[in-house]
Design a protein around this motif. Sequence first.
Motif, short mmCIF file in Angstrom:
data_model
loop_
_atom_site.label_atom_id
_atom_site.label_comp_id
_atom_site.label_asym_id
_atom_site.label_seq_id
_atom_site.Cartn_x
_atom_site.Cartn_y
_atom_site.Cartn_z
N GLU A 1 -1.83 7.87 -12.95
CA GLU A 1 -1.21 7.26 -11.80
C GLU A 1 -2.27 6.88 -10.77
O GLU A 1 -3.36 7.46 -10.75
N ILE A 2 -1.90 5.92 -9.94
CA ILE A 2 -2.68 5.59 -8.75
C ILE A 2 -1.79 5.94 -7.57
O ILE A 2 -0.75 5.31 -7.37
N ARG A 3 -2.21 6.90 -6.83
CA ARG A 3 -1.41 7.36 -5.70
C ARG A 3 -1.55 6.42 -4.51
O ARG A 3 -2.43 5.56 -4.49
N ILE A 4 -0.68 6.58 -3.54
CA ILE A 4 -0.72 5.74 -2.33
C ILE A 4 -2.09 5.82 -1.68
O ILE A 4 -2.61 4.83 -1.14
N SER A 5 -2.72 6.97 -1.76
CA SER A 5 -4.04 7.15 -1.16
C SER A 5 -5.12 6.36 -1.90
O SER A 5 -6.24 6.22 -1.41
N SER B 1 0.82 -1.21 0.00
CA SER B 1 0.00 0.00 0.00
C SER B 1 0.86 1.26 0.00
O SER B 1 0.33 2.36 -0.14
N SER C 1 3.07 3.79 -5.10
CA SER C 1 2.22 4.38 -6.13
C SER C 1 2.67 3.84 -7.49
O SER C 1 3.84 3.49 -7.67
N ARG D 1 -6.85 8.20 -8.18
CA ARG D 1 -6.38 8.12 -9.56
C ARG D 1 -6.26 9.52 -10.14
O ARG D 1 -7.18 10.33 -10.02
N THR E 1 6.81 2.50 -10.84
CA THR E 1 6.39 2.38 -9.45
C THR E 1 7.23 3.35 -8.63
O THR E 1 8.38 3.62 -8.97
#
Length: 114
Positions: free
Chosen positions: A49-53, A29, A32, A56, A96
């Motif tokens: 991107e898909i952030r850590i949170s 988790s 990113s 998107r 990543t």
Amino acid sequence: VQLQASGGGLVQAGGSLILSCVAPGITSSKVSVGWYRQTPGNQRELVAEIRISGTRNYAAYAKGRFTISRDNAKNTMYLQMSNLKPEDTAVYYCFTKWGSVTSWGQGTQVTVSS
């Protein structure tokens, strides 16, 4: 970390492609993930991107046409691209990011003909 991207190719304008990127470690988790693209003579630009949170984030040109996703069980991220345009022609790189460490895939060429 070695990322392996695939799925690029030649497609006509209006067509679709799905890029895949096997990325060990994306189950965390704290990682990113996302995609950049680059055309000759230009810098890489963020596509999605898909952030850590979990949020998107998409470039303006990608909104409504591209969808980023990840399958942690397969250590794989995807970029679904639809309604492709000639200006989407580029080399697409997956990445990543873990803290300050960014890892890149080798790039996959997407060519959209008019």
